[in-house]
Design an enzyme around this catalytic site. Sequence first.
Site, mmCIF file in Angstrom:
data_model
loop_
_atom_site.group_PDB
_atom_site.id
_atom_site.type_symbol
_atom_site.label_atom_id
_atom_site.label_comp_id
_atom_site.label_asym_id
_atom_site.label_seq_id
_atom_site.Cartn_x
_atom_site.Cartn_y
_atom_site.Cartn_z
ATOM 1 N N SER A 118 4.580 8.275 9.898
ATOM 2 C CA SER A 118 4.579 8.942 11.094
ATOM 3 C C SER A 118 4.578 8.229 12.263
ATOM 4 O O SER A 118 3.887 7.119 12.248
ATOM 5 C CB SER A 118 3.753 10.130 11.222
ATOM 6 O OG SER A 118 2.553 9.630 10.862
ATOM 7 N N LYS A 175 0.763 -1.216 0.080
ATOM 8 C CA LYS A 175 0.001 0.022 -0.025
ATOM 9 C C LYS A 175 0.861 0.988 -0.053
ATOM 10 O O LYS A 175 1.252 1.670 0.952
ATOM 11 C CB LYS A 175 -0.827 0.011 1.259
ATOM 12 C CG LYS A 175 -2.163 0.954 1.127
ATOM 13 C CD LYS A 175 -1.721 2.345 1.210
ATOM 14 C CE LYS A 175 -2.287 3.141 1.932
ATOM 15 N NZ LYS A 175 -1.982 4.706 1.492
ATOM 16 N N CYS A 200 13.911 10.845 7.234
ATOM 17 C CA CYS A 200 13.653 10.318 8.543
ATOM 18 C C CYS A 200 14.861 10.363 9.355
ATOM 19 O O CYS A 200 15.110 10.198 10.418
ATOM 20 C CB CYS A 200 12.831 8.983 8.646
ATOM 21 S SG CYS A 200 14.032 7.392 8.258
ATOM 22 N N GLU A 227 -0.492 7.478 -0.696
ATOM 23 C CA GLU A 227 -1.388 7.934 -1.929
ATOM 24 C C GLU A 227 -1.004 9.238 -2.503
ATOM 25 O O GLU A 227 -1.328 9.774 -3.592
ATOM 26 C CB GLU A 227 -2.939 8.434 -1.266
ATOM 27 C CG GLU A 227 -3.065 9.288 -0.042
ATOM 28 C CD GLU A 227 -2.833 8.585 1.189
ATOM 29 O OE1 GLU A 227 -1.845 7.778 1.451
ATOM 30 O OE2 GLU A 227 -3.435 8.974 2.233
ATOM 31 N N GLU A 251 8.345 16.773 15.431
ATOM 32 C CA GLU A 251 9.180 16.584 13.960
ATOM 33 C C GLU A 251 8.645 17.622 12.998
ATOM 34 O O GLU A 251 7.376 17.516 13.000
ATOM 35 C CB GLU A 251 8.912 15.297 13.300
ATOM 36 C CG GLU A 251 9.207 14.869 12.147
ATOM 37 C CD GLU A 251 9.006 13.484 11.690
ATOM 38 O OE1 GLU A 251 8.048 12.877 11.733
ATOM 39 O OE2 GLU A 251 9.992 12.732 10.992
HETATM 40 P P1 NAD Z 1 2.087 9.015 7.260
HETATM 41 O O1 NAD Z 1 2.195 8.412 8.489
HETATM 42 O O2 NAD Z 1 1.181 10.121 7.132
HETATM 43 O O3 NAD Z 1 1.623 7.941 6.377
HETATM 44 C C1 NAD Z 1 2.198 6.764 6.042
HETATM 45 C C2 NAD Z 1 1.286 5.778 5.520
HETATM 46 O O4 NAD Z 1 -0.013 5.713 6.421
HETATM 47 C C3 NAD Z 1 0.625 6.269 4.164
HETATM 48 O O5 NAD Z 1 0.594 4.938 3.264
HETATM 49 C C4 NAD Z 1 -0.740 6.632 4.442
HETATM 50 O O6 NAD Z 1 -1.799 6.417 3.625
HETATM 51 C C5 NAD Z 1 -1.053 5.744 5.849
HETATM 52 N N1 NAD Z 1 -1.961 6.560 6.698
HETATM 53 C C6 NAD Z 1 -2.024 7.927 6.962
HETATM 54 N N2 NAD Z 1 -2.923 8.336 8.116
HETATM 55 C C7 NAD Z 1 -3.340 7.119 8.398
HETATM 56 C C8 NAD Z 1 -4.308 6.664 9.426
HETATM 57 N N3 NAD Z 1 -4.792 7.679 10.097
HETATM 58 N N4 NAD Z 1 -4.587 5.322 9.670
HETATM 59 C C9 NAD Z 1 -3.893 4.532 8.854
HETATM 60 N N5 NAD Z 1 -3.094 4.620 7.791
HETATM 61 C C10 NAD Z 1 -2.799 6.031 7.807
HETATM 62 O O7 NAD Z 1 3.445 9.401 6.795
HETATM 63 P P2 NAD Z 1 4.027 10.362 5.759
HETATM 64 O O8 NAD Z 1 3.662 11.552 5.895
HETATM 65 O O9 NAD Z 1 3.464 9.548 4.523
HETATM 66 O O10 NAD Z 1 5.704 10.130 5.810
HETATM 67 C C11 NAD Z 1 6.470 10.891 6.519
HETATM 68 C C12 NAD Z 1 6.585 10.336 7.959
HETATM 69 O O11 NAD Z 1 7.247 9.064 7.526
HETATM 70 C C13 NAD Z 1 7.731 11.288 8.917
HETATM 71 O O12 NAD Z 1 7.158 11.117 10.146
HETATM 72 C C14 NAD Z 1 8.890 10.387 8.673
HETATM 73 O O13 NAD Z 1 9.853 10.758 9.758
HETATM 74 C C15 NAD Z 1 8.492 9.038 8.546
HETATM 75 N N6 NAD Z 1 9.593 8.124 8.057
HETATM 76 C C16 NAD Z 1 10.104 7.128 8.924
HETATM 77 C C17 NAD Z 1 11.078 6.343 8.283
HETATM 78 C C18 NAD Z 1 11.762 5.394 9.386
HETATM 79 O O14 NAD Z 1 12.679 4.840 8.892
HETATM 80 N N7 NAD Z 1 11.787 5.648 10.773
HETATM 81 C C19 NAD Z 1 11.373 6.255 7.021
HETATM 82 C C20 NAD Z 1 10.665 7.207 6.195
HETATM 83 C C21 NAD Z 1 9.798 8.258 6.628
#
Ligand code: NAD
Length: 488
Positions: free
Chosen positions: A230, A177, A285, A180, A379
Amino acid sequence: MAATTIQPAVKNFIGGQFDRNGQKEMNVISPLDGSIISTLPLSSFEDVDKAVQAAKKAFPDWSGQTLKERVQVFYKYRSLLEKHIDELTELVHLENGKTHSESRAEVLKSIELCEFAVSMPQIVTNEVQEVSRGVECRIERKPLGVVASITPFNFPNMVPHWTVPNALVLGNCMVLKPSELVPLSAMRMAELLKEAGLPDGVFNVVNGGKEVVESLCDHPDIKAVSFVGSTRVAKIVYRRSTSNLQRCVALGGAKNHLLVLPDANPEMTASDVVASMSGCAGQRCMAAAVMVGVDAVQHIIDRMVVEAKKIVTGDNLGSVISKEAKERIEGYITEAEQQGAKILVDGRNASIPGKEGGFYVGPTIIDHVKPDMKIAKEEVFGPVISIIRAKDLDEAISIENSSNYGNAAAVFTQSGGLAKRVMEKASAGMIGVNIGVPVPREPFSFGGWNESKFGVGDITGRSSIEFWTQNKKTTTKWNPEDKTNWMS
Ligand code: NAD
């Protein structure tokens, strides 16, 4: 390819076929200029179930192949990544907004991840021992079945490659997945895996938002879920998935502290710290978020300002992902300023001629941030670094330790002894010594501590082998004539 090029409509990839059947949709927007580049289906539980059924059907044949047979697909796929690197680079640039060179580096990293996956036959060997006279115990690694991977926006090509090659080579079938916000790279990945000869159903992609994620966590036939995103969502996913008795590793957000000591090499430190905070527009990240300047480091901060001012936003600094992200980042900067922090380089209100609809924030350095300010704790995920001043190394370490996160931390110094103190005391999973972005490269594994990761083990490298497999232990006896052993 111009930023305004309309890409094909995004489709799900299920059982080897692209599929779109009247789901509600949302626009995919290029952050480079704000233009609509595609549309995406907002899939439901039924779509997830269709993909899971396709994966279940493919599992017996795929898991029945030997490891050496399964890696053959990934040798071919790796060559396809190389062959199409220009096009894949362009796609990352278009949907994510990072620069061409950053986009290309991302695809190169995906190639390295495939190289690790194809090396599995050399490292995943079973264990066997004669544990009693004529009695052998053996341990074999077996795949789990149907597994899922949920990925974020910031590395549309690389983060799916953290999980897909390893999980598949080890015999699992997967539903991916993608975020989006950046679904185009994953669709191309599906096409190339098919071209490489991956059997239908082994890899599936279901697009959409929250509902798809929840369906993956709830599905009774999904054995394991990996999540990268996140911390807020990592907690939701980890709780929901494990309460459904799935295996789960969920990587969350970060607030990485770089501890800069007065004896650090000034040129290297200034340029590495600025590169860490501004690379990929700070949307890594592993990006530097807080610099803790220990004692007399003004000369290094002055050089950082010079380095940051050399950056040309829109040229060697890409866009942030969305209008909301730009507003959020600028909001943090403004609030810090109102609370008394000093903006040394200000990236607010950046606008690129010809791309006025894009979402840009220039490099931003903020000095005299206090540890209790929001910008020091939360963050920001933009090209922004907060400088906190500390009187000595102990105070600097305690500032780092007080963060809820724990993805990465780094120290810049020429003293081995002081570096060792930070290596031991920092509360983070990945530590850099004179390295601003301390990403462990294969075969070393990637993963943070504290609220930067939930679950056991890391997501890549050797650690991922544990996550994507289960051990089968077999005990055999072939000496009926020998009465001396005690195992009946
Ligand atoms: P996000 O958490 O908003 O989204 C990640 C995924 O979760 C997406 O596929 C999204 O569709 C889904 N999602 C969003 N809200 C949701 C909900 N309420 N319930 C279920 N699923 C949901 O993250 P993002 O904004 O796409 O990415 C940035 C974040 O990812 C930053 O916080 C960054 O630090 C983190 N990140 C961490 C690492 C790591 O290795 N720790 C690596 C890359 C990115």
